[in-house]
Design an enzyme around this catalytic site. Structure first.
Site, short mmCIF file in Angstrom:
data_model
loop_
_atom_site.label_atom_id
_atom_site.label_comp_id
_atom_site.label_asym_id
_atom_site.label_seq_id
_atom_site.Cartn_x
_atom_site.Cartn_y
_atom_site.Cartn_z
N CYS A 1 32.52 -1.50 40.89
CA CYS A 1 31.39 -1.80 41.76
C CYS A 1 30.05 -1.60 41.09
O CYS A 1 29.21 -0.83 41.58
CB CYS A 1 31.49 -0.95 43.01
SG CYS A 1 33.06 -1.22 43.85
N GLU A 2 29.86 -2.19 39.96
CA GLU A 2 28.51 -2.21 39.40
C GLU A 2 28.30 -3.39 38.47
O GLU A 2 29.25 -3.87 37.83
CB GLU A 2 28.13 -0.89 38.71
CG GLU A 2 29.13 -0.27 37.81
CD GLU A 2 28.68 1.14 37.42
OE1 GLU A 2 27.73 1.22 36.63
OE2 GLU A 2 29.27 2.13 37.88
N ARG B 1 33.50 0.98 26.60
CA ARG B 1 32.69 0.78 25.39
C ARG B 1 31.57 -0.26 25.55
O ARG B 1 30.45 -0.03 25.07
CB ARG B 1 33.58 0.45 24.18
CG ARG B 1 34.58 1.59 23.86
CD ARG B 1 35.23 1.45 22.49
NE ARG B 1 34.29 1.71 21.43
CZ ARG B 1 33.66 0.79 20.75
NH1 ARG B 1 33.91 -0.49 20.99
NH2 ARG B 1 32.79 1.10 19.83
N TYR C 1 39.65 4.31 21.22
CA TYR C 1 38.55 4.67 22.11
C TYR C 1 38.54 3.82 23.39
O TYR C 1 37.48 3.47 23.90
CB TYR C 1 37.20 4.59 21.40
CG TYR C 1 37.11 5.52 20.21
CD1 TYR C 1 37.16 6.90 20.38
CD2 TYR C 1 37.03 5.03 18.91
CE1 TYR C 1 37.10 7.76 19.29
CE2 TYR C 1 36.97 5.89 17.82
CZ TYR C 1 37.00 7.25 18.02
OH TYR C 1 36.94 8.10 16.94
N ARG D 1 39.48 5.11 14.44
CA ARG D 1 39.33 3.71 14.82
C ARG D 1 39.94 2.73 13.82
O ARG D 1 40.59 1.76 14.21
CB ARG D 1 37.84 3.40 14.96
CG ARG D 1 37.51 2.01 15.42
CD ARG D 1 36.02 1.67 15.22
NE ARG D 1 35.12 2.74 15.48
CZ ARG D 1 34.50 2.94 16.65
NH1 ARG D 1 34.68 2.12 17.65
NH2 ARG D 1 33.68 3.97 16.80
N TYR E 1 28.07 1.44 24.87
CA TYR E 1 27.47 1.18 23.55
C TYR E 1 27.05 -0.27 23.36
O TYR E 1 26.70 -0.66 22.24
CB TYR E 1 28.47 1.51 22.42
CG TYR E 1 29.24 2.79 22.57
CD1 TYR E 1 28.59 4.03 22.55
CD2 TYR E 1 30.62 2.78 22.71
CE1 TYR E 1 29.31 5.21 22.67
CE2 TYR E 1 31.35 3.96 22.83
CZ TYR E 1 30.68 5.17 22.81
OH TYR E 1 31.39 6.32 22.93
N SER F 1 30.54 7.15 13.33
CA SER F 1 31.66 6.26 13.57
C SER F 1 31.19 4.81 13.54
O SER F 1 30.00 4.54 13.75
CB SER F 1 32.25 6.61 14.94
OG SER F 1 33.57 6.18 15.06
N GLU G 1 39.63 11.65 7.80
CA GLU G 1 40.05 11.72 9.20
C GLU G 1 39.82 10.39 9.92
O GLU G 1 39.01 10.30 10.84
CB GLU G 1 39.25 12.81 9.92
CG GLU G 1 39.41 14.18 9.33
CD GLU G 1 38.44 15.20 9.95
OE1 GLU G 1 37.45 14.79 10.60
OE2 GLU G 1 38.68 16.39 9.77
N1 LLP Z 1 36.43 13.19 12.51
C1 LLP Z 1 35.54 13.70 13.39
C2 LLP Z 1 35.10 15.08 13.23
C3 LLP Z 1 35.05 12.89 14.42
O1 LLP Z 1 34.18 13.39 15.29
C4 LLP Z 1 35.51 11.56 14.56
C5 LLP Z 1 35.03 10.71 15.62
C6 LLP Z 1 36.46 11.09 13.63
C7 LLP Z 1 36.89 11.92 12.60
C8 LLP Z 1 37.02 9.70 13.67
O2 LLP Z 1 36.06 8.71 13.53
P1 LLP Z 1 36.52 7.17 13.46
O3 LLP Z 1 37.27 6.99 12.16
O4 LLP Z 1 37.39 6.88 14.64
O5 LLP Z 1 35.26 6.42 13.51
N2 LLP Z 1 33.76 6.83 21.38
C9 LLP Z 1 33.08 6.21 20.27
C10 LLP Z 1 33.46 6.82 18.95
C11 LLP Z 1 33.23 8.32 18.86
C12 LLP Z 1 33.67 8.93 17.57
C13 LLP Z 1 33.71 10.40 17.66
N3 LLP Z 1 34.16 11.08 16.50
C14 LLP Z 1 33.35 4.71 20.29
O6 LLP Z 1 34.06 4.25 21.18
O7 LLP Z 1 32.84 3.96 19.47
#
Ligand code: LLP
Length: 428
Positions: free
Chosen positions: A358-359, A327, A387, A290, A331, A210, A287
């Protein structure tokens, strides 16, 4: 003031920043803060950019929005209007997709450790595709599909051992990742799927990670996949799912690909790599998460405590923080802030925008250039549509924010603000 990190409809009128024709300061006054604001026009525009980019592909193609990025039912409905299907990763995400009205055949069901309840829910929904992540899952799906009297079409997730240039916590296509099967095992799983009575092998799935800014990473995957499909004799499989992962800009200077151009280049690359080997173009699925929802959202916060430390850091603390947006803490993500009612004023100072948790790690932005802030000022963080709410917690007993959708000068509440009573409701 540059509005490039903000939703497409962002505009400044008499110093007041608005989105969707509604002043953000008015939204904060009417609905309280922290408040997520989604711009409907940006969702439409980005979904269309994806569809337009896919026209570069010679075969059939479709999109499944990754609900893990954002699962607000109202937002999913906007994307369904644009013809997108839904990628879900649990029984819970599936429930959000169904509540939005997603037809079963447009569902792609993920998960590296699906429970029987996850698989049974997918079968009950008539999910068009289930993505098998490990060999044992084939037996699980066969057993549950037989019980449900269904034949489940599946993709097998293959790990191409490609190390995408992104934060290591969100890179998934490298050889050590927990996701998918290595090439030989994925091919074997597809062959075994063909021997099972209630499972139908439909193709391969790959997700590289991602926040990937380089289209070259996708082209590398296309070349790897074509060679793999050729070598393993998988050219007759009807589908190829390339996952999501396209990056967006969060802060000034961030490199983010143009959606239409990046999708077109990727789609053309897949077709070219397959064509070079005399392989037909299978149905292509993407898919995105973001890159559709992220830029459509902003989060509004109200500034409270302001102080300068002995070390010379000036903090402006807001009424949310790491619980509604983990985030930065997880990250090291960077964001840009805007003072919504002094959008024309010059930035005079760097503030560390802290939350109220509290951190010490609860800092949303380490150095935000802003005009002088006063308690009560409302600030907006850009590009928070993905996210954030789906990863939010109630740490320190903070109820989760409300969300509004704006379009054509009007707003509607699409997620109610959580209350302290809601937090207590599960206690016995
Ligand atoms: N397909 C699958 C199988 C995935 O695991 C993900 C994201 C997506 C599609 C969509 O990816 P995107 O287009 O949104 O990058 N929490 C993290 C991001 C984790 C992504 C997990 N999988 C963040 O806040 O950056």
């Amino acid at each position: 003031m540059s509005t490039s990190l903000l939703p497409d409809t962002a505009a400044v009128a008499a110093g007041r920043l608005g989105v969707g024709g509604v002043a953000l300061g008015d939204l904060a006054a009417r609905h309280g803060t922290p408040l997520l604001v989604y711009d409907e026009a940006t969702l439409h525009n980005r979904a269309r950019a994806y569809r337009e980019g896919l026209r570069a592909y010679p075969g059939p193609s479709r999109l499944a929005f990754a609900c893990k990025a954002q699962s607000s039912v109202a937002l999913l409905r906007v994307l369904l209007e644009e013809g997108l299907g839904m990628d879900v990763a649990s029984e819970g995400e599936l429930a959000f997709a169904l509540a939005a009205g997603t037809p079963g055949d447009l569902l792609v069901v993920h998960g590296n450790n699906k429970s029987d309840a996850d698989v049974a829910a997918a079968l009950a929904a008539g999910a068009g595709l289930l993505v098998v992540d490990h060999d044992g899952e084939l037996d699980q799906v066969e057993r549950l599909a037989a019980a449900a009297g269904r034949v489940q079409p599946v993709l097998v997730r293959v790990n191409p051992a490609i190390d995408a240039d992104t934060h290591r916590k969100i890179a998934t296509g490298h050889a050590a990742s927990k996701f998918g099967l290595a090439g030989g095992e994925a091919a074997a799983a597809l062959r075994r799927a063909g021997s099972l009575e209630h499972v139908r092998p439909m193709g391969l799935h790959v997700h590289l990670g991602s926040q990937i800014a380089s289209v070259d990473t996708y082209l590398e995957a296309a070349a790897w996949l074509a060679a793999f499909i050729d070598r393993e004799g998988l050219g007759d499989l009807p589908l190829l799912d390339l996952g999501g992962g396209l990056a967006i800009a969060y802060a000034d200077g961030d490199r983010a690909p143009d959606v239409r151009a990046a999708v077109a280049a990727t789609a053309a690359g897949v077709a070219e790599q397959l064509g070079r080997r005399g392989l037909p173009a299978p149905g292509l699925i993407l898919e995105p998460g973001r890159s559709i929802a992220g830029p459509a959202g902003v989060t509004l916060y109200t500034v409270g405590a302001i102080k300068t430390t002995a070390a010379g850091v000036t903090y402006a603390a807001v009424d949310g923080g790491m619980a509604d947006n983990p985030r930065p803490a997880m990250y090291g993500a960077r964001y840009r802030a805007f003072a919504v009612d002094r959008a024309d004023a010059a930035s005079t100072q760097a503030y560390a925008i802290a939350g109220k948790h509290c951190e010490s790690g609860d800092v949303l932005i380490e150095a935000a250039e802003l005009p002088e802030l006063r308690p009560g000022d409302v600030i907006a963080l850009a590009a928070t549509g993905a996210y954030t709410s789906t990863m939010a917690s109630t740490y320190n007993g903070l109820p989760r924010p409300a969300a509004v959708m704006v379009a054509g000068g009007e707003e509607r509440v699409v997620v109610a603000r959580e209350t302290v009573a809601d937090l207590l409701a599960r206690e016995r």
